[in-house]
Design a protein around this motif. Structure first.
Motif, PDB file in Angstrom:
ATOM      1  N   THR A 148       0.835  -1.215   0.000  1.00 17.23           N
ATOM      2  CA  THR A 148       0.000   0.000   0.000  1.00 17.23           C
ATOM      3  C   THR A 148       0.863   1.255   0.000  1.00 17.23           C
ATOM      4  N   SER A 149       2.094   1.130   0.468  1.00 14.70           N
ATOM      5  CA  SER A 149       2.982   2.301   0.521  1.00 14.70           C
ATOM      6  C   SER A 149       3.751   2.510  -0.770  1.00 14.70           C
ATOM      7  N   SER A 150       3.588   1.620  -1.754  1.00 11.26           N
ATOM      8  CA  SER A 150       4.354   1.722  -2.999  1.00 11.26           C
ATOM      9  C   SER A 150       3.891   2.931  -3.807  1.00 11.26           C
ATOM     10  N   SER A 151       4.849   3.617  -4.434  1.00 12.45           N
ATOM     11  CA  SER A 151       4.542   4.809  -5.241  1.00 12.45           C
ATOM     12  C   SER A 151       4.650   4.505  -6.731  1.00 12.45           C
ATOM     13  N   PHE A 152       4.588   3.242  -7.113  1.00 15.33           N
ATOM     14  CA  PHE A 152       4.796   2.866  -8.516  1.00 15.33           C
ATOM     15  C   PHE A 152       3.622   3.285  -9.389  1.00 15.33           C
ATOM     16  N   THR A 153       3.929   3.793 -10.598  1.00 14.29           N
ATOM     17  CA  THR A 153       2.935   4.056 -11.647  1.00 14.29           C
ATOM     18  C   THR A 153       3.413   3.378 -12.926  1.00 14.29           C
ATOM     19  N   ARG A 154       2.470   2.852 -13.695  1.00 18.23           N
ATOM     20  CA  ARG A 154       2.824   2.107 -14.903  1.00 18.23           C
ATOM     21  C   ARG A 154       3.444   3.013 -15.969  1.00 18.23           C
ATOM     22  N   SER A 155       4.179   2.339 -16.837  1.00 20.75           N
ATOM     23  CA  SER A 155       4.846   3.048 -17.918  1.00 20.75           C
ATOM     24  C   SER A 155       3.813   3.696 -18.846  1.00 20.75           C
ATOM     25  N   HIS A 156       4.217   4.840 -19.440  1.00 16.34           N
ATOM     26  CA  HIS A 156       3.333   5.528 -20.403  1.00 16.34           C
ATOM     27  C   HIS A 156       4.173   5.953 -21.612  1.00 16.34           C
TER      28      HIS A 156
END
Length: 947
Positions: free
Chosen positions: A481-489
């Motif tokens: 829940t603490s992860s700040s990952f966002t998928r590639s764009h």
């Protein structure tokens, strides 16, 4: 049709290195072990060569042999067979129906002279059953008719294990485990020498052709069948491979996967095991030896250990693939399969742990540890193939096999896209191309992943250096829940999550989760995980917990980066309480971990991960550095089992026992647990050997109390001593620290005569002790042992007094007891040297015959004669010394001394008043009264010390 050049024939040992100009000797057998090549000849000589391999640019190799030494074995028969056992540093040599053990380097026979006699042929068990890594198992065809014998061969001795009868005379043998593959006179059979069950294979005629029996892998053999066929047979009597077609006149066969090599009078032929086609023919005349040798460099075997439900042990197949060790993997070492599991706190139920053992891969043995991946059921790979004529030795060098990966990938559209991308490299700047090509690899990987082509997808992800969180994000709730990952764009794929990708197919979803578990486990210790270890390990923990996977425990007992908050909630959700305790322990919350495990053992919460959780908690507390935690749960572990719970104190590291845990405090704690108290005192007295009277006396009293409780109500003088009573007697004899008078008071009236005798002996009350042994127990052997025990380390007169006391007790006046007379006779005859013969003869009854005491009298006379002769020698030496002194005195008397009133005493410096003086050897003259008082003068001016 020949389609492959698989081997080249290279000379290894030329004729000149073996026989020189001699014509009579020729090669009978060869053996190869690593770089060591051994050759046995017809004139009973064993040659040792060192093989050096030189790689060639074309992928082939050349060999040069350097002769180390040769040795004649002392027989007139040829050397029939040679077998090396590198783990033992021994070479087994069959010559003249006898197998001799010689040193592999010096070729010297072992000093013990161990050998196996009556052997016609031998075979080593490449799949040994003994479990002892320091011996080899040898199967021989005996000179006895229709007999096979199995031996264990050690460095300096041999031991026969089994002798088996066969239906017909055996001509050739190969062995695997308990199974013997035999070529008899008219047929091949499989015989289990452990159960005696035999399985017929197929007939053949030994008069028409030479039988071939060769082990090619676990429970599989290669045989020379009828019609020029090379037949494969398992121990079950079936063939799992199609036969190969070779010459009718084949005289030898070898295996170098995937090829079968056959030798006849003119050719060496190479056949594929995959399609059974002949691939190559090499002209080779006068060949009579073809043999393959495994790569016997020092290796180790692998065990897969499954804890909790028992141990699953698995031999390393000789076809295993070697790979580099992974330092993060938990390795447990053992000397056979599993001798012990050290630090049990690192092993969890259901965990698969890769273990290395320093032992033998096969009968050839090894000691160096290399991690391996087992492939059960595969035949052996690699090694060396040697072919020989009567005068030379040659090696078949395999050429590299070309991989067919490109042909497989060319049939897929993904691969076409990658090839097209590579072709565009010249037209795009290097940096821009690398970014584009990595992205194409990642996109191709997701395409293969969606088609469930996981192996291909994994390789593409690795090559494209995929951010592993892109893959994890497809699986709901796995990222912390603490992860700040966002998928590639722009996105690498069109899927929102795994549900959309699998369209709700649960079987596909399960396969995808298994792939992710495997992939994350592989990349978590590589550069791919840099900066993402918390995300990877937390996701892996969640997958393991959800799937009830064995590797969950492995993850938690090794270095990991699982986030405590997310992981604890997930483990509790899936009722993985034991694993939750491991997570607490890894995060230095041992109190929470132990309390959780205690609740499981008490049944407050349910988790069947470890059936031995109580023992695990005991072991955990044993190695815990938190004293407060240990004392908090000491009563709990002891209440569950005193014998096991006391290990919390007895198995602690010695420095902790000496510094942190005071024995007196532990004894106070254990007073409520008598069994545990005995175990702990034994630990202090016997194991740690603490020299403290209190501990020794306390342990003796506990033993005594238990003995008194165990004794029946009736008198049991003749009863056999219990285990506790034996411990008590041993302690009373060996220890000098307990309170003897106190124990005598406790023993008095308890009907424990042997213990009373020991205690009286400690007080030097020998007559009372011997009276108990002789008259109460009538145990004359114990009385003799008592004399030996109490006189151990004492001077001879003390020892003699003890034995005289015992003899006097046997001969004391009173009613005649035949047993005492016999005991006295035995005592004298067995311990003649311990007695004063003259004194003994005065004590003996006049009715005793000389014949009865012949051993004693013989010894006494011999001792007397020896003493007289020794005295005579001493007297002669004394007379000689006296004669020397007399000679010196006469020399002194032969010279004159002139004395006048001008002569001065060299001690007092006064003149002589009367013609009386003392002369020293150096010529100095002194007054008689000065000489008498010379000891009062610390520094006389010159006279010597002797007058």
């Amino acid at each position: 049709m020949m389609s492959t050049k698989a081997f080249t024939l290279v000379s290894a040992v030329e004729r000149e290195l073996l026989v020189g100009d001699k014509e009579q000797g020729h090669i009978e057998c060869v053996e190869c072990c690593g770089k060591n090549l051994y050759v046995g000849t017809s004139d009973c000589i064993v040659y040792h060569f060192l093989l050096e391999e030189r790689a060639q640019p074309a992928g082939t190799a050349t060999f040069s042999a350097t002769k180390q030494l040769h040795r004649h074995l002392g027989f007139r028969k040829p050397v029939s067979e040679l077998r090396a056992a590198s783990a033992l540093n021994r070479l087994l040599v069959l010559c003249d129906n006898s197998i001799t053990l010689v040193n592999m380097m010096s070729l010297e026979p072992v000093p013990s002279g161990a050998r196996i006699k009556g052997a016609v042929a031998l075979a080593l068990n490449e799949n040994p059953v003994s479990g002892d890594p320091f011996c080899v198992e040898v199967c021989i065809i005996s000179v006895k008719r229709r007999t096979i014998q199995v031996f264990l061969v050690y460095e300096d001795r041999v031991q026969i294990v089994r002798e088996v009868s066969t239906p017909e005379q055996p001509l050739a043998v190969a062995v695997d485990g308990h199974f013997l593959c035999l070529a008899l006179t008219t047929q091949y059979i499989i015989l289990n020498y452990n159960t005696g069950v035999a399985q017929d294979l197929f007939p053949y005629c030994s008069d028409e052709k030479r039988p071939i029996v060769k082990r090619i892998g676990r429970q599989e053999f290669l045989l020379a069948g009828p019609g020029g066929l090379g037949m494969f047979a398992t121990v079950a009597g079936i063939s799992q491979r199609a036969p190969v077609h070779w010459s009718e006149n084949v005289i030898g066969a070898a295996i170098c996967f995937p090829y079968v090599i056959a030798l006849d009078n003119e050719f060496i032929t190479v056949h594929s095991m995959l399609d059974q086609q002949q691939k190559q023919t090499l002209p080779f005349k006068e060949g009579h030896i073809l043999q393959d040798f495994e790569d016997r460099k020092r290796r180790s075997f692998c065990c897969l250990l499954r804890t909790g439900d028992g141990l699953l042990q698995e031999h390393l197949q000789t076809g295993a693939e070697l790979k580099a060790s992974e330092p993060e993997r938990n390795l447990l070492c053992s000397s056979s399969f599993v001798d012990c599991l050290h630090r049990v706190s690192q092993v969890k139920r259901g965990q698969w742990v890769m273990g290395l053992a320093t032992g033998q891969v096969n009968s050839r043995g090894c000691k160096e540890m290399i991690e391996v991946t087992p492939r059960p059921g595969r035949i052996r790979v690699g090694g060396r193939v040697i072919v020989a004529t009567s005068k030379g030795v040659y090696i078949l060098v395999p050429l590299p096999l070309e991989k067919q990966i490109q042909d497989l990938l060319a049939s897929r559209r993904v691969e076409e896209a990658l090839v097209l991308a590579k072709g565009a490299r010249r037209n795009i700047p290097k940096e821009k191309f690398q970014v584009m090509y990595r992205r194409i690899l990642q996109q191709a990987g997701f395409i293969q992943f969606a088609q469930l082509q996981f192996l291909e997808a994994k390789e593409l992800f690795r090559s494209g250096q995929l951010d592993v969180r892109e893959l994890i994000s497809l699986y709901p709730f796995l990222l912390p829940t603490s992860s700040s990952f966002t998928r590639s764009h722009p996105p690498l794929h069109e899927y929102a999550d795994l549900n959309q990708l699998t369209q709700g197919d649960q079987e596909k979803m399960a396969k995808c989760k298994r792939f992710l578990m495997s992939y994350l486990n592989e990349v978590r210790s590589t550069e791919v995980a840099n900066g993402y270890k918390e995300d990877i390990d937390t996701a892996l923990l969640k997958l393991y917990a959800e799937a009830d996977h064995d590797s969950l425990l492995d993850l938690l007992v090794t270095e990991n980066s699982c986030l405590l908050t997310d992981s604890a909630a997930w483990l509790e959700k899936h009722k993985k309480y034991f694993a939750l305790g491991l997570l607490y322990h890894y995060n230095n919350q041992d109190a929470a971990a132990v309390q959780l495990w205690v609740n499981i053992v008490n049944g407050d919460i349910h988790d069947s991960t470890r059936s031995d959780l109580y023992e695990y908690v005991v072991d955990f507390l044993t190695y815990s550095l938190d004293q407060e935690l240990v004392w908090k749960y000491a009563d709990w572990v002891l209440q569950k089992s005193e014998e096991v719970g006391v290990q919390v104190f007895t198995r602690r590291p010695l420095d902790e026992q000496q510094n942190s845990f005071n024995p007196d405090s532990i004894i106070t704690c254990l007073k409520k647990y008598p069994k545990a108290l005995v175990k702990y005192l034994e630990h202090l007295v016997i194991d740690r050997r603490l020299q403290k009277e209190e501990y020794h006396t306390h342990l003796a009293l506990l033993y005594l109390d238990e003995v008194l409780q165990q004794r029946p109500g009736a008198n049991s003088k003749g009863a056999e001593a219990t285990e506790t009573q034996a411990k008590l007697r041993h302690l009373l004899q060996k220890s000098d620290l307990y309170r003897v008078h106190f124990l005598i008071d406790r023993v008095r009236g308890a009907d424990l005569p042997m213990e009373s005798a020991i205690l009286h002996g400690k007080l030097e009350e020998h007559e009372e002790a011997l009276r108990i042994l002789v008259h109460e127990l009538q145990d004359f052997s114990a009385a003799e042992d008592y004399c030996l025990w109490r006189s151990e380390g004492r001077d001879p007169p003390y020892r003699q007094r003890l034995f005289h006391t015992l003899l006097a007790m046997y001969l004391q006046p009173g009613p005649s007891v035949p047993e005492l007379a016999v005991a006295a006779t035995d005592l004298l005859n067995h311990h003649a040297a311990e007695f004063d013969a003259a004194h003994v003869l005065q004590l003996l009854p006049g009715t005793w015959s000389v014949q009865l005491l012949r051993p004693f009298l013989t010894g006494a006379v011999r001792d007397s004669v020896h003493a007289r002769r020794t005295t005579q020698v001493a007297l002669g030496l004394a007379k000689s010394e006296n004669l020397i002194y007399k000679y010196d005195k006469m020399k002194l008397k032969g010279s004159s001394v002139r004395l006048s009133d001008k002569k001065l005493c060299q001690m007092c410096q006064n003149p002589f008043r009367e013609p009386v003086f003392v002369r020293y050897p150096n010529g100095g003259l002194v007054h008689t009264h000065c000489a008498a008082g010379r000891h009062t003068n610390p520094s006389p001016p010159g006279p010597g010390a002797r007058t």
